[in-house]
Write a protein that holds these residues in place. Structure first.
Motif, PDB file in Angstrom:
ATOM      1  N   ASP A 192       0.835  -1.206   0.000  1.00  0.00           N
ATOM      2  CA  ASP A 192       0.000   0.000   0.000  1.00  0.00           C
ATOM      3  C   ASP A 192       0.871   1.258   0.000  1.00  0.00           C
ATOM      4  OD1 ASP A 192      -2.267  -1.536  -0.020  1.00  0.00           O
ATOM      5  OD2 ASP A 192      -2.594  -1.432   2.151  1.00  0.00           O
ATOM      6  N   ARG A 193       1.939   1.224   0.797  1.00  0.00           N
ATOM      7  CA  ARG A 193       2.828   2.378   0.857  1.00  0.00           C
ATOM      8  C   ARG A 193       3.522   2.597  -0.478  1.00  0.00           C
ATOM      9  NH1 ARG A 193       3.552   7.343   2.283  1.00  0.00           N
ATOM     10  NH2 ARG A 193       5.720   7.890   2.782  1.00  0.00           N
ATOM     11  N   ILE A 194       3.944   1.511  -1.140  1.00  0.00           N
ATOM     12  CA  ILE A 194       4.587   1.619  -2.453  1.00  0.00           C
ATOM     13  C   ILE A 194       3.627   2.231  -3.466  1.00  0.00           C
ATOM     14  CG2 ILE A 194       5.482   0.264  -4.385  1.00  0.00           C
ATOM     15  CD1 ILE A 194       6.729  -1.620  -2.340  1.00  0.00           C
TER      16      ILE A 194
ATOM     17  N   LYS B 249       4.254   5.611  -5.506  1.00  0.00           N
ATOM     18  CA  LYS B 249       4.241   5.620  -6.968  1.00  0.00           C
ATOM     19  C   LYS B 249       3.228   6.631  -7.494  1.00  0.00           C
ATOM     20  CE  LYS B 249       4.309   1.671  -9.127  1.00  0.00           C
ATOM     21  NZ  LYS B 249       3.984   0.279  -9.484  1.00  0.00           N
ATOM     22  N   SER B 250       2.067   6.684  -6.836  1.00  0.00           N
ATOM     23  CA  SER B 250       1.063   7.652  -7.263  1.00  0.00           C
ATOM     24  C   SER B 250       1.564   9.083  -7.065  1.00  0.00           C
ATOM     25  CB  SER B 250      -0.240   7.429  -6.489  1.00  0.00           C
ATOM     26  OG  SER B 250      -0.746   6.130  -6.731  1.00  0.00           O
TER      27      SER B 250
ATOM     28  N   GLN C 204       4.189   9.839  -9.648  1.00  0.00           N
ATOM     29  CA  GLN C 204       3.589  10.052 -10.961  1.00  0.00           C
ATOM     30  C   GLN C 204       3.021  11.461 -11.082  1.00  0.00           C
ATOM     31  OE1 GLN C 204       3.938   7.724 -13.117  1.00  0.00           O
ATOM     32  NE2 GLN C 204       2.828   8.598 -14.836  1.00  0.00           N
ATOM     33  N   VAL C 205       2.386  11.948  -9.999  1.00  0.00           N
ATOM     34  CA  VAL C 205       1.832  13.302 -10.021  1.00  0.00           C
ATOM     35  C   VAL C 205       2.955  14.331 -10.165  1.00  0.00           C
ATOM     36  CG1 VAL C 205       0.586  15.013  -8.662  1.00  0.00           C
ATOM     37  CG2 VAL C 205      -0.218  12.652  -8.712  1.00  0.00           C
ATOM     38  N   LEU C 206       4.036  14.145  -9.380  1.00  0.00           N
ATOM     39  CA  LEU C 206       5.151  15.083  -9.450  1.00  0.00           C
ATOM     40  C   LEU C 206       5.823  15.070 -10.819  1.00  0.00           C
ATOM     41  CD1 LEU C 206       6.777  14.484  -5.944  1.00  0.00           C
ATOM     42  CD2 LEU C 206       5.443  16.459  -6.663  1.00  0.00           C
TER      43      LEU C 206
ATOM     44  N   ASN D  44       7.931  -4.225 -11.730  1.00  0.00           N
ATOM     45  CA  ASN D  44       9.356  -4.404 -11.948  1.00  0.00           C
ATOM     46  C   ASN D  44       9.868  -3.576 -13.110  1.00  0.00           C
ATOM     47  OD1 ASN D  44       9.463  -6.341  -9.891  1.00  0.00           O
ATOM     48  ND2 ASN D  44       8.837  -7.969 -11.290  1.00  0.00           N
ATOM     49  N   THR D  45       9.020  -2.784 -13.721  1.00  0.00           N
ATOM     50  CA  THR D  45       9.408  -2.017 -14.888  1.00  0.00           C
ATOM     51  C   THR D  45       9.075  -0.560 -14.667  1.00  0.00           C
ATOM     52  OG1 THR D  45       8.725  -3.943 -16.140  1.00  0.00           O
ATOM     53  CG2 THR D  45       9.273  -1.985 -17.386  1.00  0.00           C
ATOM     54  N   MET D  46       9.988   0.320 -15.103  1.00  0.00           N
ATOM     55  CA  MET D  46       9.793   1.748 -14.900  1.00  0.00           C
ATOM     56  C   MET D  46       8.729   2.272 -15.849  1.00  0.00           C
ATOM     57  SD  MET D  46      12.698   4.642 -14.766  1.00  0.00           S
ATOM     58  CE  MET D  46      13.549   3.660 -13.539  1.00  0.00           C
ATOM     59  N   PRO D  47       7.682   2.911 -15.345  1.00  0.00           N
ATOM     60  CA  PRO D  47       6.628   3.402 -16.220  1.00  0.00           C
ATOM     61  C   PRO D  47       7.069   4.626 -16.997  1.00  0.00           C
ATOM     62  CG  PRO D  47       6.203   4.072 -13.978  1.00  0.00           C
ATOM     63  CD  PRO D  47       7.426   3.224 -13.931  1.00  0.00           C
TER      64      PRO D  47
END
Length: 771
Positions: free
Chosen positions: A92-94, A98-99, A102-104, A148-151
């Motif tokens: 949940d923390r990850i 990540k969210s 993504q916003v930043l 495992n992959t960078m978005p």
């Protein structure tokens, strides 16, 4: 008889589960008694106290043990349950992180896409965006594999250009099967047309895809194809253009700026020295001009030998002859630097040619094959290669350097030394000589695009051997001669003497308050960090520009992302005294910081150049398209960042004083070729930033223009770039570059043969356009 003891088995029969010795089943509900103790049933979940004490727990609200001890009885989570709960909380923390990231990142990308975004000033944002945009991921993967992959940046996929479409669900993305030749390097393992060495002048011979001269050729081809399309002429493929147009060799703008053999070595006195204190000033000019980039010779040891050298006209020993040959090359380079920077206008133009003639008479001649040299002679050959380089004789420098590297390898300079009899200074001298050859080899490979003769897997000599401050070490030596500090004082007085020359350059990223420290010595950390950057350039050439590569385009993308990460780590490891963006004021020569920053952006252009083209792949995923776009923008941003470093309103003598003069044309030509190539493609990666692209192009052309009068190489480059710009402007009138001059000052050594050769090259595309 065996001595192994015999194990006596019990005579009790083996009982089946649930049976007694009499064959009667055990009644599970009836407890069995053993004396006066009672065996209670074991609970499946012990309390925390019993678990810690490793005792049996009876269970219940309060177990028997806790009641007996009058203690709190607490039942915590089991280990497996606790692990599951911790894992769920971590996931949940990850997801939250990540969210938030993504916003930043989306906000940063929106900021970078704005018209007022200054890439040079906010290079940290560009590097951050490049970091998270360089790892493409397949949109057909499920959610479990995406962790495992960078978005790819951005909440929405980028707009898809004509000819591009995302991969169908469940299908293999096109970039996984497309060959690496879809990018700009093209077919690197083929020679489209046989080449010759044209007498060895300039950079004659094969020119590889990594060279900016190959980039110029591609820009001409792109512009020619667009003109054919606009004129409704039959389309021809890029493969046909490669044969019908010209080769990359024809777009080589490096020429012999001077005839280095103009002075006959048979007509000079090889034992004659420069008059007065000129020898000292020429030597200091040499070390000042090198800026610590190629430390073949240690300043302190050279000055000590020069000041203690016997001036009698007796026949010198072979060791003295070898040193005097090296000294004449040092004086030749110092004389060349003083002339082009206008620091000494009293000496004639050909002074450096006289010193080189004396060096040839003493045995340092680029036409001679050297036999079994020692380390001192290897250093002399390296200095000779540099002298040929600064005079535009790139191929001769490349050939001569090959001799030096072969001899250095034969002497084992590339290997770590374990001999206990070899002192620290000698180990440092071996490593410094080797890596000076290596750095010069990398530079010539970047200019010509040719493979190198030094392979990193074979090199074990450590880089940190020469990280000590040699000036502080040698300053402790006492004798009756002038010290290195006293010699530097003489040089600084000469450098700061009042001269009637113009000083018009302004701006740039380096505060002008730093330039009073010119000549104060370069940080001893500079050369090791530059060697590491050369290694990254070598790695890029091996992985992206090898003619034997069979990588798919997705593998090329992955390598670009990994190499970009390596570059970013190198930049982050720079100490403040070498970091151009640091606000720390270092009392050292600021040119080292400028050179490192320019070289860093030069390597970035080489890294991202494969994506600066029109890449058409059937069934290509949106993530791959976005990677291509981001990498192409990174290439153009690198060109802009390099040009943002250097001052405005350039003049040749000032530029040579403050910037890496031996590679200034190379760096500026790289940036110019990248900007013109982007414009030839219609600024498809910078549609909203066309004025900014033109502004930086105007600055690059100004630098080439100011160098033309004293350099036929710069003049030939100007003619090519100006013709290419005119062709691009005719195709698209939105590029406001009318203030860029049509003509440039012509060098005095420019001949009719030179004019005919450049005209043949720049008008070849127009002849090819004819039906």
């Amino acid at each position: 008889m065996s001595a192994t003891p015999v194990r006596h088995l019990s005579s009790r029969p083996v009982l089946a589960k649930g049976e007694t010795t009499r064959g009667e089943p055990i009644r599970l509900g009836q407890p069995r008694r053993s004396g006066s103790s009672v065996n209670r049933a074991r609970t499946s979940h012990a309390c925390d106290r019993c678990r810690i004490m490793r005792t049996k727990c009876s269970g219940g609200d309060r177990c028997t043990k806790c009641v007996k001890d009058n203690a709190w009885c607490v039942y915590g989570d089991r280990k497996r349950e606790r692990n599951k709960k911790d894992l769920a909380e971590s996931l949940d923390r990850i997801d939250q992180l990540k969210s938030g990231s993504q916003v930043l990142l989306t906000a940063l990308r929106s900021l970078a896409a704005g018209d007022d975004f200054n890439a040079a000033r906010h290079s940290d944002i560009v590097d951050l965006l490049s970091k998270y945009e360089q790892e493409p991921w397949d949109s057909s993967h499920d959610s479990s594999s995406q962790s495992n992959t960078m978005p790819v940046l951005g909440a929405h996929p980028p707009a898809v250009r004509k000819g591009y479409h995302g991969a169908d669900e469940g299908s293999v993305s096109g970039e996984r099967t497309a060959a690496s030749s879809v990018g700009s390097p093209g077919k690197q393992g083929e020679l489209a047309q046989a080449v010759d060495l044209d007498g060895g002048s300039g950079a004659s011979g094969f020119i590889g895809k990594m060279s900016e001269m190959s980039w110029v050729r591609r820009a001409f081809e792109v512009n020619s194809l667009q003109e054919r399309h606009n004129a409704d002429l039959p389309e021809i493929s890029m493969g046909v253009v490669d044969h019908r147009l010209t080769t990359a060799k024809d777009f080589c703008f490096y020429m012999d700026d001077v005839d280095v053999l103009a002075c006959d070595e048979d007509l000079v006195d090889p034992y004659e020295w420069p008059p007065g204190e000129s020898a000292l000033l020429l030597a200091e000019a040499y070390f000042h001009s090198m800026q610590g980039t190629f430390p073949f010779v240690v300043r302190e040891t050279f000055l000590h030998t020069m000041l203690s050298y016997p001036r009698q006209r007796n026949m010198p020993t072979w060791a003295q002859r070898r040193w005097l040959a090296l000294a004449n090359l040092v004086w030749a380079i110092g004389s060349k630097y003083l002339y082009i920077t206008k620091l000494d206008q009293s000496s004639p133009t050909e002074s450096h040619l006289i010193y080189y003639a004396r060096a040839r008479a003493l045995g340092l001649d680029h036409r001679v094959v050297f036999d079994h040299p020692d380390i001192e002679r290897v250093q002399g050959i390296g200095v000779l290669s540099f002298y040929l380089l600064i005079n535009g004789s790139i191929t001769r420098a490349w050939n001569t350097l090959g001799h030096a590297t072969r001899h250095a390898t034969a002497l084992g300079l590339h290997l770590r030394v374990s001999d206990p009899d070899l002192g620290g200074l000698e180990r440092a001298r071996r490593a410094r000589t080797w890596y000076s050859l290596y750095c010069l080899e990398i530079l010539i490979a970047e200019i010509t695009g040719r493979p190198k003769s030094i392979f990193l897997p074979d090199v074990t000599t450590p880089v940190d051997l020469f990280s000590e401050d040699l000036e502080a070490i040698y300053s402790t030596q006492e004798d009756n001669y002038m010290t290195a500090d006293e010699s530097r004082t003489v040089w600084l007085d000469f450098l700061r003497a009042r001269r009637e020359i113009s000083q018009a350059m302004t701006g740039g990223m380096v505060p002008w308050t730093s330039f009073p420290y010119l000549g104060h010595g370069v940080s001893h950390l500079y050369f090791p960090h530059r060697v590491y950057l050369c290694r990254l350039s070598d790695k890029i050439a091996t992985q992206l520009y090898s003619g034997t590569s069979e990588d798919s385009w997705s593998q090329v993308q992955r390598k670009i992302g990994e190499l970009q990460t390596d570059l970013r780590h190198w930049a982050e490891s720079l100490p403040d005294e070498l970091n151009l963006q640091s606000e720390t004021t270092a009392v050292s020569d600021p040119r080292a910081r400028i050179e490192l920053a320019m070289y860093y952006h030069s390597v970035q252009m080489i890294l991202h150049r494969p994506c600066l083209c029109e890449i058409t792949i059937e069934n290509q995923s949106l993530a791959s398209q976005e990677f291509n776009r981001s990498s192409a923008r990174a290439c153009v941003h690198a060109a802009m960042s390099l040009l943002a470093i250097i001052p405005d309103n350039p003049s040749a003598h000032e530029a040579y004083q403050l910037l890496p003069w031996w590679s200034l044309l190379h760096y500026v030509a790289q940036a110019t070729a990248v900007l013109l190539l982007e414009m030839a493609h219609g600024c498809q990666h910078f549609r909203a930033e066309v004025p900014e692209v033109v502004t930086y192009l105007r600055k690059a052309m100004a630098y080439i223009w100011c160098m033309t009068q004293g350099s036929p190489s710069a003049f030939r480059a100007w003619r090519m770039f100006r013709k290419l710009l005119s062709g691009i402007q005719e195709k698209a009138g939105r590029y406001d570059a009318i203030d860029i001059p049509e003509n440039a000052p012509r060098p005095t050594s420019w001949t009719h043969e030179h004019e005919a050769a450049v005209m043949k090259t720049i008008y070849a595309s127009e002849r090819d356009q004819e039906p």
